[in-house]
Structures are given as structure tokens and as C-alpha cells.
Design a protein around this motif. Structure first.
Motif, PDB file in Angstrom:
ATOM      1  N   PHE A 136       0.841  -1.198   0.000  1.00 18.43           N
ATOM      2  CA  PHE A 136       0.000   0.000   0.000  1.00 18.43           C
ATOM      3  C   PHE A 136       0.875   1.247   0.000  1.00 18.43           C
ATOM      4  N   ALA A 137       0.272   2.356  -0.442  1.00 19.61           N
ATOM      5  CA  ALA A 137       0.980   3.634  -0.434  1.00 19.61           C
ATOM      6  C   ALA A 137       0.998   4.181   0.991  1.00 19.61           C
ATOM      7  N   ALA A 138       2.166   4.575   1.437  1.00 16.96           N
ATOM      8  CA  ALA A 138       2.295   5.071   2.810  1.00 16.96           C
ATOM      9  C   ALA A 138       1.562   6.396   2.975  1.00 16.96           C
ATOM     10  N   PRO A 139       0.786   6.535   4.047  1.00 13.88           N
ATOM     11  CA  PRO A 139       0.217   7.834   4.390  1.00 13.88           C
ATOM     12  C   PRO A 139       1.278   8.716   5.035  1.00 13.88           C
ATOM     13  N   CYS A 140       0.888   9.904   5.463  1.00 11.66           N
ATOM     14  CA  CYS A 140       1.841  10.825   6.090  1.00 11.66           C
ATOM     15  C   CYS A 140       2.418  10.235   7.379  1.00 11.66           C
ATOM     16  N   GLU A 141       1.550   9.661   8.219  1.00 11.43           N
ATOM     17  CA  GLU A 141       1.999   9.039   9.469  1.00 11.43           C
ATOM     18  C   GLU A 141       1.243   7.735   9.672  1.00 11.43           C
ATOM     19  N   LEU A 142       1.956   6.725  10.161  1.00  9.37           N
ATOM     20  CA  LEU A 142       1.391   5.381  10.264  1.00  9.37           C
ATOM     21  C   LEU A 142       2.014   4.651  11.439  1.00  9.37           C
ATOM     22  N   GLU A 143       1.204   3.862  12.152  1.00 13.96           N
ATOM     23  CA  GLU A 143       1.713   2.971  13.191  1.00 13.96           C
ATOM     24  C   GLU A 143       1.273   1.549  12.884  1.00 13.96           C
ATOM     25  N   LEU A 144       2.237   0.643  12.731  1.00 16.38           N
ATOM     26  CA  LEU A 144       1.964  -0.754  12.398  1.00 16.38           C
ATOM     27  C   LEU A 144       2.303  -1.637  13.599  1.00 16.38           C
ATOM     28  N   PRO A 145       1.312  -2.286  14.199  1.00 16.86           N
ATOM     29  CA  PRO A 145       1.572  -3.125  15.376  1.00 16.86           C
ATOM     30  C   PRO A 145       2.061  -4.518  14.990  1.00 16.86           C
ATOM     31  N   LEU A 146       3.242  -4.583  14.432  1.00 11.76           N
ATOM     32  CA  LEU A 146       3.806  -5.853  13.961  1.00 11.76           C
ATOM     33  C   LEU A 146       4.687  -6.480  15.030  1.00 11.76           C
ATOM     34  N   ALA A 147       4.789  -7.786  14.990  1.00 14.29           N
ATOM     35  CA  ALA A 147       5.632  -8.509  15.939  1.00 14.29           C
ATOM     36  C   ALA A 147       7.109  -8.279  15.625  1.00 14.29           C
ATOM     37  N   PRO A 148       7.977  -8.371  16.629  1.00  6.75           N
ATOM     38  CA  PRO A 148       9.414  -8.271  16.380  1.00  6.75           C
ATOM     39  C   PRO A 148       9.858  -9.240  15.293  1.00  6.75           C
ATOM     40  N   LEU A 149      10.770  -8.774  14.468  1.00  8.78           N
ATOM     41  CA  LEU A 149      11.370  -9.495  13.346  1.00  8.78           C
ATOM     42  C   LEU A 149      10.447  -9.598  12.124  1.00  8.78           C
ATOM     43  N   SER A 150       9.221  -9.074  12.199  1.00  7.97           N
ATOM     44  CA  SER A 150       8.351  -9.065  11.025  1.00  7.97           C
ATOM     45  C   SER A 150       8.971  -8.205   9.923  1.00  7.97           C
ATOM     46  N   ARG A 151       8.847  -8.673   8.698  1.00 11.34           N
ATOM     47  CA  ARG A 151       9.406  -7.940   7.558  1.00 11.34           C
ATOM     48  C   ARG A 151       8.617  -6.664   7.295  1.00 11.34           C
ATOM     49  N   VAL A 152       9.349  -5.568   7.091  1.00 17.51           N
ATOM     50  CA  VAL A 152       8.758  -4.286   6.695  1.00 17.51           C
ATOM     51  C   VAL A 152       9.649  -3.712   5.593  1.00 17.51           C
ATOM     52  N   SER A 153       9.205  -3.817   4.354  1.00 19.67           N
ATOM     53  CA  SER A 153       9.986  -3.287   3.238  1.00 19.67           C
ATOM     54  C   SER A 153       9.394  -1.962   2.793  1.00 19.67           C
ATOM     55  N   LEU A 154      10.271  -1.028   2.492  1.00 18.59           N
ATOM     56  CA  LEU A 154       9.862   0.294   2.008  1.00 18.59           C
ATOM     57  C   LEU A 154      10.498   0.520   0.644  1.00 18.59           C
ATOM     58  N   PHE A 155       9.667   0.853  -0.338  1.00 24.84           N
ATOM     59  CA  PHE A 155      10.210   1.130  -1.672  1.00 24.84           C
ATOM     60  C   PHE A 155       9.669   2.463  -2.174  1.00 24.84           C
ATOM     61  N   PRO A 156      10.575   3.443  -2.396  1.00 25.36           N
ATOM     62  CA  PRO A 156      10.130   4.757  -2.857  1.00 25.36           C
ATOM     63  C   PRO A 156       9.858   4.749  -4.361  1.00 25.36           C
ATOM     64  N   MET A 157       8.714   5.293  -4.749  1.00 24.09           N
ATOM     65  CA  MET A 157       8.394   5.474  -6.159  1.00 24.09           C
ATOM     66  C   MET A 157       8.697   6.901  -6.603  1.00 24.09           C
ATOM     67  N   ALA A 158       9.179   7.722  -5.666  1.00 24.60           N
ATOM     68  CA  ALA A 158       9.555   9.116  -5.910  1.00 24.60           C
ATOM     69  C   ALA A 158      10.529   9.492  -4.797  1.00 24.60           C
ATOM     70  N   PRO A 159      11.209  10.631  -4.892  1.00 23.51           N
ATOM     71  CA  PRO A 159      12.069  11.058  -3.785  1.00 23.51           C
ATOM     72  C   PRO A 159      11.262  11.273  -2.507  1.00 23.51           C
ATOM     73  N   VAL A 160      11.619  10.570  -1.451  1.00 23.05           N
ATOM     74  CA  VAL A 160      10.891  10.638  -0.170  1.00 23.05           C
ATOM     75  C   VAL A 160      11.894  10.563   0.975  1.00 23.05           C
TER      76      VAL A 160
END
Length: 231
Positions: A136-160
Motif C-alpha cells: 500500500f501507499a504510505a500515508p503521512c503518518e502510520l503505526e503498524l503493530p507488527l511482531a518483532p522481526l516481522s518484515r517491513v519493506s519500504l520502496f520509494p516510487m519518488a524522492p521521499v
């Protein structure tokens, strides 16, 4: 929102013409019960007993036999050739949440085009659901309640640029671009006891988390701080 084709107060499942797992579609419909098909997605829907409330696209991928089974009033042809069927559908749906099924996997060029649309239509709360990932496209601010070691990949489609709390490799101070610094294969820091916090200075970042985190992603987006709508 004006001039939309589908306006729903409940979440919408948007079915694309790519590779579709029936189990994924059923789960999406459980969470987002109104079904819309993007062009060729109507074929899979009708062949498996699902009736979309609308079919949106340029209609170049729908067999005659499928057209005959869909009520005429549910076809919405958008003939512009400068956008994908995903784009045509996404910009014409007004709903609190859209779950996209059939937009990940199979053809890499289609998948890249879908990522492009997801980033540009950041004001639509849309999650693409695949076999292994949700995107999904990241909003301005986000909190994800993921367990430790869960994968979180971020890929910019523009300068961010952005900030994070709870990642193994925090992104503070990084200027991320598609052809420069990216953030794939990151994960929640071991021992981190709270949600992962993410904040970005502008639209354009895609967040990719494991398929099992779909419900958490939905809840996080519901509470997130959005960017101002696209113009």
C-alpha cells in the motif's frame, strides 16, 4: 467526491485480470464485501460465481460470453488509452477502503504499472493483496503493530524522506529514491515492544509487509494520518 462510478459506504474488493487465488478473493470479500471488477477481472468473477456491482475499464479483455452474463448497466467503459485498467477503476471508486486482488504476480510490467498507480493515487486507501505480500501507499503518518522481526519493506516510487521508530534499520535522515537508497528487507527490531512508527515528508513511498499482516495493515490505515488529497 464527484464523478465517481462506484460510491460505497463499505469497503470494496477490486478484482484485476492478473493471477487470482480464489482463497484470497474470498477473504478479501469477507473484509470488503462490495465487488468491482477492473476489465478482465470480470472473467474470473463470473466464472467463479461472483457478480460484480460494476465493471470498469476499456473493455478490451472481456470475452463476449462474459459480457452477455453481466447486466448492461454494470459496464462502465473508460476509453482513455493513457491509463491502466487499475487506474481507471481506482480513480472511479469512492470507498473507505479498497482491497485489490489480481494485481500482484504473473507479469512484472503489469505489477510495476500497478505500483505506479498505487503511489500516484495515494489519496485512495488501497491495499494490494498477493500470495506472499500486501502493498500500500504510505500515508503521512502510520503505526503498524507488527511482531518483532516481522518484515517491513519500504520502496520509494519518488524522492521521499522519513522517520521511523522500531525498525532494525531506522530511516531517519535518509533521502530515498527509486534509483538510489531504498528500504527493502528491513524488519521490526528484535525486542521492540510497540508498534512500528513511520512518517514521511511527501507521498510516494510503498509499504510492503507479509500477507499474514493484512488485517493489521487495514487497521493501521484506518487510524493513519493521510496526506492532503492529490490534485
Amino acid at each position: 467526491m464527484n464523478d465517481v462510478i462506484v460510491s460505497e459506504s463499505c469497503a470494496v474488493t477490486l478484482l484485476g485480470g492478473g493471477k487470482v487465488n480464489l482463497k484470497d478473493l474470498r477473504e478479501a470479500l469477507r473484509l470488503a464485501p462490495s465487488l468491482v471488477a477492473a476489465d478482465g477481472g470480470a472473467t474470473f468473477a463470473m466464472e467463479n460465481g461472483f457478480a460484480p456491482v460494476a465493471v470498469i475499464g476499456d473493455m478490451d479483455s472481456i470475452p463476449v460470453r462474459i459480457r452477455a452474463d453481466v447486466p448492461v448497466g454494470r459496464f462502465h467503459e473508460v476509453s482513455d488509452q493513457d491509463s491502466t485498467d487499475f487506474d481507471k477503476a481506482l480513480r472511479n471508486i469512492d470507498a473507505p477502503l479498497i482491497l485489490g486482488v489480481g494485481f500482484l504476480g504473473r507479469r512484472v510490467d503489469h505489477q510495476l504499472a500497478n505500483f505506479n498507480v498505487l503511489a500516484r493515487r495515494f489519496d485512495r486507501r488501497c491495499i494490494l493483496v498477493g500470495k506472499h505480500d500486501v502493498v500500500f501507499a504510505a500515508p503521512c503518518e502510520l503505526e503498524l503493530p507488527l511482531a518483532p522481526l516481522s518484515r517491513v519493506s519500504l520502496f520509494p516510487m519518488a524522492p521521499v524522506s522519513g522517520r521511523s521508530r522500531g525498525l532494525n534499520w531506522e530511516i531517519d535522515g535518509l533521502d530515498m529514491t527509486p534509483n538510489g537508497v531504498i528500504g527493502t528487507s528491513n524488519h521490526v527490531r528484535a525486542g521492540h515492544g510497540g508498534p512500528v512508527s513511520l512518517a514521511f515528508d511527501r507521498p510516494g513511498m510503498l509499504v510492503i509487509v507479509p500477507r499474514a499482516s493484512l488485517n493489521l495493515a487495514i487497521s493501521a490505515l484506518e487510524r493513519a494520518t493521510p496526506f492532503s488529497p492529490a490534485r
